[in-house]
Motif scaffolding. Structure first.
Motif, PDB file in Angstrom:
ATOM      1  N   ILE A   5     -11.362  -9.203  -1.090  1.00 17.33           N
ATOM      2  CA  ILE A   5     -10.625  -8.296  -0.836  1.00 17.33           C
ATOM      3  C   ILE A   5      -9.906  -7.541  -1.696  1.00 17.33           C
ATOM      4  N   GLN A   6      -9.863  -6.710  -3.107  1.00 16.16           N
ATOM      5  CA  GLN A   6      -9.117  -6.282  -4.051  1.00 16.16           C
ATOM      6  C   GLN A   6      -8.787  -4.740  -3.711  1.00 16.16           C
ATOM      7  N   CYS A   7      -7.632  -4.944  -3.997  1.00 17.13           N
ATOM      8  CA  CYS A   7      -6.936  -3.443  -3.805  1.00 17.13           C
ATOM      9  C   CYS A   7      -5.970  -2.730  -5.250  1.00 17.13           C
ATOM     10  N   VAL A   8      -5.738  -1.975  -5.431  1.00 19.36           N
ATOM     11  CA  VAL A   8      -4.294  -0.805  -6.371  1.00 19.36           C
ATOM     12  C   VAL A   8      -3.831  -0.678  -5.264  1.00 19.36           C
ATOM     13  N   PHE A   9      -2.394  -0.433  -5.178  1.00 19.77           N
ATOM     14  CA  PHE A   9      -1.405   0.380  -4.501  1.00 19.77           C
ATOM     15  C   PHE A   9       0.329   0.529  -5.476  1.00 19.77           C
ATOM     16  N   TYR A  10       0.515   1.920  -5.026  1.00 23.51           N
ATOM     17  CA  TYR A  10       1.852   2.279  -5.886  1.00 23.51           C
ATOM     18  C   TYR A  10       3.004   3.075  -4.317  1.00 23.51           C
ATOM     19  N   ARG A  11       3.540   2.575  -4.479  1.00 28.01           N
ATOM     20  CA  ARG A  11       4.988   2.561  -4.134  1.00 28.01           C
ATOM     21  C   ARG A  11       5.788   3.722  -4.616  1.00 28.01           C
ATOM     22  N   GLU A  12       6.632   4.358  -3.507  1.00 26.37           N
ATOM     23  CA  GLU A  12       6.476   5.486  -4.557  1.00 26.37           C
ATOM     24  C   GLU A  12       8.567   4.956  -5.232  1.00 26.37           C
ATOM     25  N   LYS A  14      11.106   1.096  -6.565  1.00 26.12           N
ATOM     26  CA  LYS A  14      11.422  -0.359  -7.066  1.00 26.12           C
ATOM     27  C   LYS A  14      11.417  -1.034  -5.916  1.00 26.12           C
ATOM     28  N   ALA A  15      10.494  -1.848  -5.564  1.00 26.86           N
ATOM     29  CA  ALA A  15      11.026  -2.987  -4.242  1.00 26.86           C
ATOM     30  C   ALA A  15      11.403  -4.225  -4.362  1.00 26.86           C
ATOM     31  N   THR A  16      12.288  -4.578  -3.708  1.00 26.80           N
ATOM     32  CA  THR A  16      13.244  -6.033  -3.025  1.00 26.80           C
ATOM     33  C   THR A  16      12.805  -6.446  -2.435  1.00 26.80           C
ATOM     34  N   ALA A  17      13.049  -8.183  -3.104  1.00 24.86           N
ATOM     35  CA  ALA A  17      12.321  -8.762  -2.583  1.00 24.86           C
ATOM     36  C   ALA A  17      11.682  -9.028  -0.765  1.00 24.86           C
ATOM     37  N   GLN A  18      13.499  -8.883   0.007  1.00 25.17           N
ATOM     38  CA  GLN A  18      13.212  -8.732   0.842  1.00 25.17           C
ATOM     39  C   GLN A  18      11.664  -7.105   1.734  1.00 25.17           C
ATOM     40  N   GLU A  19      11.590  -6.630   0.952  1.00 23.57           N
ATOM     41  CA  GLU A  19      10.580  -5.389   1.793  1.00 23.57           C
ATOM     42  C   GLU A  19       9.255  -6.138   0.520  1.00 23.57           C
ATOM     43  N   ILE A  20       9.076  -6.176  -0.521  1.00 28.33           N
ATOM     44  CA  ILE A  20       7.477  -7.234  -0.563  1.00 28.33           C
ATOM     45  C   ILE A  20       6.589  -8.078   0.342  1.00 28.33           C
ATOM     46  N   LEU A  21       7.823  -8.866   0.927  1.00 26.09           N
ATOM     47  CA  LEU A  21       8.131  -9.792   2.140  1.00 26.09           C
ATOM     48  C   LEU A  21       7.377  -9.405   3.141  1.00 26.09           C
ATOM     49  N   ARG A 104       3.695  -0.475  -9.401  1.00 25.19           N
ATOM     50  CA  ARG A 104       1.865  -0.266  -9.127  1.00 25.19           C
ATOM     51  C   ARG A 104       2.252  -1.864  -8.706  1.00 25.19           C
ATOM     52  N   TYR A 105       1.443  -2.323  -7.867  1.00 27.13           N
ATOM     53  CA  TYR A 105       1.457  -3.772  -7.628  1.00 27.13           C
ATOM     54  C   TYR A 105      -0.441  -3.411  -7.267  1.00 27.13           C
ATOM     55  N   TYR A 106      -0.905  -5.189  -7.798  1.00 22.88           N
ATOM     56  CA  TYR A 106      -2.511  -5.408  -7.345  1.00 22.88           C
ATOM     57  C   TYR A 106      -2.577  -6.667  -6.107  1.00 22.88           C
ATOM     58  N   LEU A 107      -3.182  -6.270  -5.192  1.00 20.32           N
ATOM     59  CA  LEU A 107      -3.134  -7.102  -4.635  1.00 20.32           C
ATOM     60  C   LEU A 107      -4.363  -7.941  -4.371  1.00 20.32           C
ATOM     61  N   THR A 108      -4.694  -9.211  -4.322  1.00 20.34           N
ATOM     62  CA  THR A 108      -6.252 -10.101  -3.675  1.00 20.34           C
ATOM     63  C   THR A 108      -5.999 -10.542  -2.843  1.00 20.34           C
ATOM     64  N   PHE A 109      -6.749 -10.965  -1.883  1.00 23.21           N
ATOM     65  CA  PHE A 109      -6.797 -11.283  -0.222  1.00 23.21           C
ATOM     66  C   PHE A 109      -8.580 -11.889  -0.252  1.00 23.21           C
ATOM     67  N   THR A 110      -8.419 -13.128  -0.536  1.00 13.54           N
ATOM     68  CA  THR A 110      -9.769 -13.953  -0.531  1.00 13.54           C
ATOM     69  C   THR A 110      -9.766 -14.966   0.921  1.00 13.54           C
ATOM     70  N   TRP A 136       2.819   1.889   1.015  1.00 14.86           N
ATOM     71  CA  TRP A 136       1.615   1.438   0.123  1.00 14.86           C
ATOM     72  C   TRP A 136       0.838   2.396  -0.087  1.00 14.86           C
ATOM     73  N   ASN A 137       0.762   2.973  -0.853  1.00 13.36           N
ATOM     74  CA  ASN A 137      -0.042   4.432  -1.552  1.00 13.36           C
ATOM     75  C   ASN A 137      -1.927   3.774  -2.407  1.00 13.36           C
ATOM     76  N   PHE A 138      -2.799   3.943  -1.566  1.00 19.94           N
ATOM     77  CA  PHE A 138      -3.360   2.784  -1.825  1.00 19.94           C
ATOM     78  C   PHE A 138      -4.150   3.830  -3.244  1.00 19.94           C
ATOM     79  N   LYS A 139      -4.802   2.889  -4.051  1.00 19.05           N
ATOM     80  CA  LYS A 139      -5.906   3.886  -5.150  1.00 19.05           C
ATOM     81  C   LYS A 139      -7.507   3.126  -4.783  1.00 19.05           C
TER      82      LYS A 139
END
Length: 229
Positions: A5-12, A14-21, A104-110, A136-139
């Motif tokens: 599964i691959q996706c691209v999403f945007y956040r409104e 910039k994220a902190t480390a706490q938010e990302i995790l 902008r972030y790119y996520l891959t789940f294998t 996460w605002n998915f493209k």
């Protein structure tokens, strides 16, 4: 079978480390309750074993480590796996793409060697649940198997592929993609195009169906260029 599964999403913002995790923790909580789903997720670290999430709790050391990565350079990669590390059946890889946008972030789940509970409805529901991650605002969200995209079985190499399933944040009617097995509209979100009831990225018939869906989407102006997302 190998699923990706691959996706691209945007956040409104910039994220902190706490938010990302925290957001990755939310994503992991949505993964179906497969027997291979671990309770403990490790960060791929060059020199030590580091727990990122255990029983849905985020480790403070992991937050500090991600903060240090983010402070050293704008671009970072974060890989989560179980204690089998390189042999993990499930892996999550998140990277940001500051060249395009800081948000902008790119996520891959294998998923490898998943022999049961891997049907169409399980995966389509998982994709639908991903859309509930409000930050996460998915493209797009794309699911393929057996490296369909990477092995260049798709039609267009400059556009998104369809593979087994493709979610786009727009309304698409079934009449626009008659070759698709199913088109599901998620109210308030967008549309999931399912090429066939089952999908093997090495099977010639499945490849032909996915290719036809890609062509139909493109002809209707609904298949984005990769660099437009």
């Amino acid at each position: 079978m190998f699923f990706k599964i691959q996706c691209v999403f945007y956040r409104e913002r910039k994220a902190t480390a706490q938010e990302i995790l925290s957001e990755l923790n939310k994503f992991i909580s949505l993964i179906p309750a497969w027997s291979v789903k671990p309770e403990k997720w490790l960060i791929a670290h060059p020199s030590k074993t580091m727990v990122a999430i255990s029983n849905q709790a985020i480790d403070e050391e992991a937050i500090t480590y991600v903060e240090s990565m983010m402070s050293l350079k704008k671009k970072f990669n974060l890989v989560l796996a179980d204690e089998s590390k390189d042999d993990s059946i499930l892996t999550v890889w998140l990277m940001n793409t500051p060249v395009i946008s800081d948000n902008r972030y790119y996520l891959t789940f294998t998923i490898s060697n998943l022999h049961s509970d891997n049907g169409k409805n399980v995966f389509s529901e998982f994709i639908r649940s991903m859309l509930t991650i409000s930050d996460w605002n998915f493209k797009f969200i794309l699911l393929d198997t057996e490296q369909y995209k990477q092995n260049r079985k798709c039609v267009f190499h400059d556009r998104l592929s369809v593979g087994w399933m493709l979610y786009l944040p727009k309304l698409i009617d079934k009449t626009q993609v008659p070759s698709a097995s199913e088109v599901r509209v998620f109210d308030g979100f967008g549309t999931l195009i399912i090429s066939s009831d089952t999908f093997d990225g090495n099977d010639i018939q499945d490849i032909i169906v996915a290719n036809n869906v890609e062509i139909e989407l493109s002809e209707n102006g609904e298949l984005p260029l990769i660099y437009d997302v």
